[in-house]
Design an enzyme around this catalytic site. Structure first.
Site, PDB file in Angstrom:
ATOM      1  N   SER A   3      42.661  42.418  41.328  1.00 36.13           N
ATOM      2  CA  SER A   3      43.214  41.740  42.501  1.00 36.13           C
ATOM      3  C   SER A   3      43.418  40.240  42.338  1.00 36.13           C
ATOM      4  O   SER A   3      43.913  39.592  43.268  1.00 36.13           O
ATOM      5  CB  SER A   3      42.321  41.993  43.718  1.00 36.13           C
ATOM      6  OG  SER A   3      42.401  43.339  44.133  1.00 36.13           O
ATOM      7  N   LYS A  42      39.436  34.033  44.374  1.00 35.11           N
ATOM      8  CA  LYS A  42      39.912  35.407  44.564  1.00 35.11           C
ATOM      9  C   LYS A  42      39.191  36.301  43.581  1.00 35.11           C
ATOM     10  O   LYS A  42      39.099  35.993  42.392  1.00 35.11           O
ATOM     11  CB  LYS A  42      41.431  35.499  44.324  1.00 35.11           C
ATOM     12  CG  LYS A  42      41.979  36.903  44.568  1.00 35.11           C
ATOM     13  CD  LYS A  42      41.971  37.241  46.038  1.00 35.11           C
ATOM     14  CE  LYS A  42      42.103  38.748  46.271  1.00 35.11           C
ATOM     15  NZ  LYS A  42      40.848  39.475  46.004  1.00 35.11           N
ATOM     16  N   GLY A  77      38.337  40.446  42.086  1.00 36.06           N
ATOM     17  CA  GLY A  77      39.018  41.687  41.743  1.00 36.06           C
ATOM     18  C   GLY A  77      38.041  42.666  41.127  1.00 36.06           C
ATOM     19  O   GLY A  77      37.044  42.258  40.529  1.00 36.06           O
TER      20      GLY A  77
END
Length: 316
Positions: free
Chosen positions: A91, A261, A263
């Site tokens: 992600s 971010k 993932g």
């Protein structure tokens, strides 16, 4: 056989409280974004690399491969370990997807795109893994704007939101094109959510390196690729993310802020990339990618938190 990607990412919905928290954090970071480092691509003279033995020790402790590229963006001091090895990006691509929308890299040019309503069919949220935000909007009849969909993809890691953004910018290849424009010759995306999380050791599809993705994030948040209002908007979405509360953010010293971010994917892949600011306003890039050695390996936030401890101590 591919395993189902682990999704410890994201709250079930975007709330007013999380939005206000992100805004407050951005305001506190404003001195950095608007100060002498705003828009600066070239840091002060580098003070050189630091020893990465501690990262090797973390690999042994957590029984996984760990790739790190971290840099004090004020002094140029760096810490690198497997920084140019490929890892599945998972992600972490969602920041690039939102940045492409902010930058106007759309199939159909539209200067007012962020305010446009998004009508999405039920099929968009089916079979994509974590999509709680888009599912809730669909359930309640809320028609989000493109800006809200960007926020859902970045702050909540909503897969359906990310796939919708990919369609808006021309598919996964648009992420690769943006990476090239950022000077990244490595990162390449070919698949959509959730297939892009499927990976086996040695595979190169939908992969990046810690150095490549980290450099892209630094440019998007502090460089000149995005105009200042869009840099600030992207930073606000990343500051509001809670998907990494137990990862890099957990290992940073008190008073640090992190726009990041995360993932997750096969082989226990767990990644976290972002720019942190010390209480004094020094920006520090930390790009960390990890994976286990077996198909049934589980994702570990603790390894990322420990990496953050090492980076903060070594770079500031």
């Amino acid at each position: 056989m591919a395993t189902t990607p682990i999704r410890s990412d994201g709250p079930p919905s975007l709330t007013r409280r999380s939005t206000l928290a992100g805004a407050a954090a951005l305001a506190a970071t404003g001195a950095v974004l608007n100060g002498p480092w705003a828009g600066a691509k070239t840091p002060r003279p580098a003070s050189g690399p630091v020893d990465a033995t501690a990262i090797s020790e973390l690999e042994t402790r957590h029984d996984r491969r760990i790739g790190v590229f971290a840099k004090n963006l004020r002094t140029g001091r760096t810490l690198a370990h497997r920084a140019d090895e490929r890892f599945v990006m998972c992600s972490t691509f969602k920041v690039l997807a939102a940045a492409a929308v902010l930058d106007g890299r759309l199939v159909t040019p539209d200067r007012a795109v962020l305010d446009r309503p998004v009508h999405h069919p039920p099929s968009l949220v089916a079979g994509v893994g974590y999509a709680a935000v888009m599912q809730e909007w669909q359930r309640t009849g809320h028609v989000p704007t493109v800006a809200e969909v960007c926020e859902a993809a970045v702050s909540a890691s909503d897969n359906a939101a990310a796939n919708w953004l990919l369609g808006l910018i021309g598919g996964p290849g648009a992420i690769t094109r943006l990476a090239r424009d950022l000077g990244d010759r490595t990162t390449a995306l070919t698949r959509w959510e959730p297939e892009l999380n499927q990976w086996t050791p040695g595979a190169t599809r939908d992969t990046t390196t810690p150095r490549a993705m980290g450099g892209g994030y630094a440019e998007l948040l502090l460089g000149r690729t995005l105009v200042r209002p869009d840099r600030e908007r992207l930073t606000r979405w990343m500051l509001a993310s809670r998907t990494g509360d137990r990862a890099l953010r957990k290992g940073l010293p008190p008073g640090w802020r992190l726009a990041e971010k995360t993932g997750s994917g096969d082989y226990g892949a767990r990644n976290d990339v972002g720019v942190a600011w010390t209480p004094e306003g020094t920006p520090v890039l930390i790009s960390c990618f990890t994976n286990g050695h077996r198909p049934d390996a589980v994702s570990l936030d603790d390894a990322l938190a420990d990496v953050a401890v090492v980076c903060a101590a070594a770079l500031v």
